[in-house]
Motif scaffolding. Structure first.
Motif, PDB file in Angstrom:
ATOM      1  N   LEU A 268       0.875  -1.181   0.000  1.00 39.21           N
ATOM      2  CA  LEU A 268       0.000   0.000   0.000  1.00 39.21           C
ATOM      3  C   LEU A 268       0.907   1.223   0.000  1.00 39.21           C
ATOM      4  N   CYS A 282      -5.595  -0.284   6.827  1.00 41.10           N
ATOM      5  CA  CYS A 282      -5.822  -1.290   5.769  1.00 41.10           C
ATOM      6  C   CYS A 282      -5.100  -2.593   6.100  1.00 41.10           C
ATOM      7  N   PHE A 398     -12.731   0.117   1.083  1.00 41.95           N
ATOM      8  CA  PHE A 398     -11.848  -0.994   1.450  1.00 41.95           C
ATOM      9  C   PHE A 398     -12.609  -2.066   2.244  1.00 41.95           C
TER      10      PHE A 398
END
Ligand code: PA5
Length: 437
Positions: A268, A282, A398
C-alpha cells in the motif's frame, strides 16, 4: 455523485485479455454472498449498512460528548488496539495532526494513543507529554478484556484520579465497549462511566464508523457528518453498481487475479506522509480478514518518496512477488511554488515556476512506470482531496472490497482465530488463572 476511482491500467499487462471478464461470475457470486448475508461470518455484517442505518440517538450523544471533551480537554487519550484504534488514528493523522487548521478541523483537542503496545517507555513518554495538560480518556475495547488496553487504562486512570480526584475523573472517562459483555462493561456500570456501544454485529476492524471511531474523530474536530456522507455515497455504488462500474468489486477482482499469478504481497503506497495510518488501518483489515487457512495476500506499506531510498531497490529489482496499490490524491491541499535563484548552485532552476506537488506527482508517475516495467503491477485508488467526506468513501471502499475479496478466496473474512494463539502462551507465562504451558 462522484466516487473514488479505481484504475488498473498499469496491471493490464499482467492479465490475459479476457481474464477479468471470465472472473466476473466468481466476483458476482462473492458479492452476492456478502450483500445477501449468505456467506460465513454473516453475523458480523452490521457495518454494511452503518452509513445509512446508524443509531441516531447514539450519534447525537457522540457529538455532545465530543463537544464536552473539546471544551474541557487539551488531549483525549484514546486507549485501544487493532480495530479499536486504527480507524481513529488514520483519520486523525490524515485530517488533523499533520495539517494546518481548515474546514474539516476547527479547534485544538489533540489525540494521544495508548494501549496499542506493552512498552513501558511508550507509556512513560505519554505520561510526560500529559503533564500540565487537561485530558480525558476514551477506552475502547469490544471484548472488554484485551490485555494491552486494559493495562494502559489501569495506569492512566490512576493518573486521571491523581490529577482531578475520583469524582471529576469519572466524568472524564468514556468507555466504548460491548452492550452487555466484558470486564470493561462491568467496570463502567459499577463505576458509573459514560459508555458508548459497539454493535454486536460489527467486528473490530470494521468498526470505524461506530462510536469506536466516531467519538475520537469528532473530539479531534473532524467533520463526522461528512465522513458518514462519504461512506453512504460509496455504499450506494459498492452495493448497486455492476462489476464494470464498481470500483470496490473491480479492486477485489484484480487483486485476486494478481494473487493467482503469484503476486502474494500487496504494498500500500502513499505519496503523502499523513496517509501512513490509512495503510496501517488497511493492513489490519486485510491481514485479519484474509490471512487464514494458509491463504491470503500479505499487506505491507511503503511511504513515498521516502522509501524509494530504502525499499525502492527491492521493489524495482528483488523477488517478483508483489503488486502495489497506490493512494493518489488529486489536490495536495497546499501549494508551494519553486522559484529561480540568481546563482543556480543546486541546479534546481529548471523547476522555476513549478509547484512542489508537480514534482511529487512526477516522482509518482516515474516510479509507477519504472515499477511496472520491473514486473510490479500497479493499481491506483484515486481521490480528489484529503477530506472527511473522501475518507468516508475510502473506509467503506476498502471494507466492502475486502469482504468480497475474502469470499472470492473461500474464507470467512469476519473472524480472526489466529490472534488467540499468542494470548494463551502469554497468559500461561504471566500466570493468569486457567492458563498452563
Ligand atoms: O478486528 C478485530 O476484531 C481485532 O483486531 C480487534 O479490533 C482487536 O483485537 C482489539 O480487540 P478489542 O476491541 O476486543 O479490545
Amino acid at each position: 455523485m462522484r466516487t473514488l476511482e479505481f484504475n488498473y491500467e498499469y496491471a493490464m499487462n499482467f492479465l490475459d485479455s479476457d481474464e477479468l471478464a471470465c472472473f466476473g461470475p466468481t466476483v458476482r457470486n462473492a458479492r452476492n454472498l456478502l450483500v445477501n448475508r449468505e456467506g460465513e461470518g454473516s453475523d458480523y455484517l452490521g457495518w454494511l449498512d452503518l452509513p445509512e442505518n446508524y443509531n441516531k440517538a447514539e450519534f447525537a450523544a457522540i457529538k455532545e460528548a465530543a463537544e464536552k471533551i473539546r471544551k474541557d480537554s487539551d488531549v483525549l487519550l484514546v486507549i485501544g488496539i487493532g480495530g479499536s484504534y486504527l480507524g481513529a488514528r488514520a483519520a486523525y493523522e490524515l485530517l488533523a495532526a499533520n495539517r494546518p487548521e481548515g474546514p474539516d478541523r476547527e479547534g485544538k483537542t489533540e489525540l494521544y494513543f495508548a494501549g496499542n503496545n506493552l512498552s513501558s517507555l511508550y507509556i512513560e513518554n505519554i505520561k510526560s507529554k500529559l503533564a500540565g495538560k487537561d485530558f480525558s480518556i476514551n477506552v475502547i475495547s469490544k471484548s472488554g478484556t484485551t490485555t494491552e488496553p486494559a493495562v494502559a487504562f489501569r495506569i492512566f486512570k490512576e493518573l486521571l484520579v491523581e490529577k482531578y480526584g475520583a469524582d471529576e475523573a469519572k466524568g472524564r472517562i468514556y468507555c466504548t465497549t460491548d452492550r452487555k459483555r466484558g470486564a470493561l462493561k462491568q467496570m463502567a456500570d459499577e463505576e458509573g462511566y459514560r459508555t458508548f456501544v459497539i454493535p454486536d454485529d460489527v467486528g473490530g476492524r470494521f468498526s470505524v464508523l461506530t462510536p469506536v471511531g466516531l467519538l475520537p474523530i469528532a473530539a479531534a474536530g473532524i467533520d463526522v457528518d461528512a465522513l458518514l456522507r462519504g461512506a453512504a455515497d460509496m455504499r450506494k455504488t459498492a452495493l448497486g453498481a455492476p462489476l464494470e462500474e464498481n470500483p470496490a468489486l473491480l479492486y477485489a477482482a484484480v487483486r485476486n487475479l494478481l494473487h493467482r499469478k503469484g503476486k502474494s504481497v500487496e504494498i500500500l503506497v502513499n505519496y503523502e506522509p499523513n496517509m501512513q495510518y490509512i495503510a496501517e488501518w488497511c493492513k489490519q483489515l486485510f491481514a485479519e480478514s484474509e490471512g487464514k487457512s494458509g491463504k491470503g495476500i500479505f499487506p505491507a506499506s511503503v511511504n513515498m518518496t521516502t522509501d524509494l531510498h530504502s525499499l525502492g531497490q527491492f521493489i524495482q529489482d528483488g523477488s517478483r512477488i508483489m503488486f502495489e496499490t497506490v493512494f493518489e490524491i488529486e489536490e495536495s491541499g497546499a501549494e508551494i511554488m519553486l522559484k529561480k535563484e540568481e546563482k543556480d548552485l543546486d541546479g534546481l532552476n529548471y523547476l522555476d515556476g513549478k509547484t512542489l506537488d508537480f514534482v511529487n506527482r512526477s516522482a509518482m508517475k516515474g516510479t509507477m512506470k519504472a515499477h511496472v516495467e520491473g514486473g510490479v503491477p500497479n493499481l491506483i485508488v484515486r481521490m480528489p482531496e484529503q477530506s472527511a467526506y473522501w475518507l468516508g468513501q475510502l473506509f467503506y471502499f476498502f471494507e466492502f472490497a475486502i469482504g468480497v475479496s475474502g469470499y472470492i478466496s473461500g474464507i470467512n473474512p469476519f473472524n480472526q482465530p489466529g490472534v488467540e494463539m499468542y494470548k494463551s502462551n502469554m497468559f500461561a507465562l504471566l500466570g493468569k488463572p486457567g492458563y498452563t504451558d
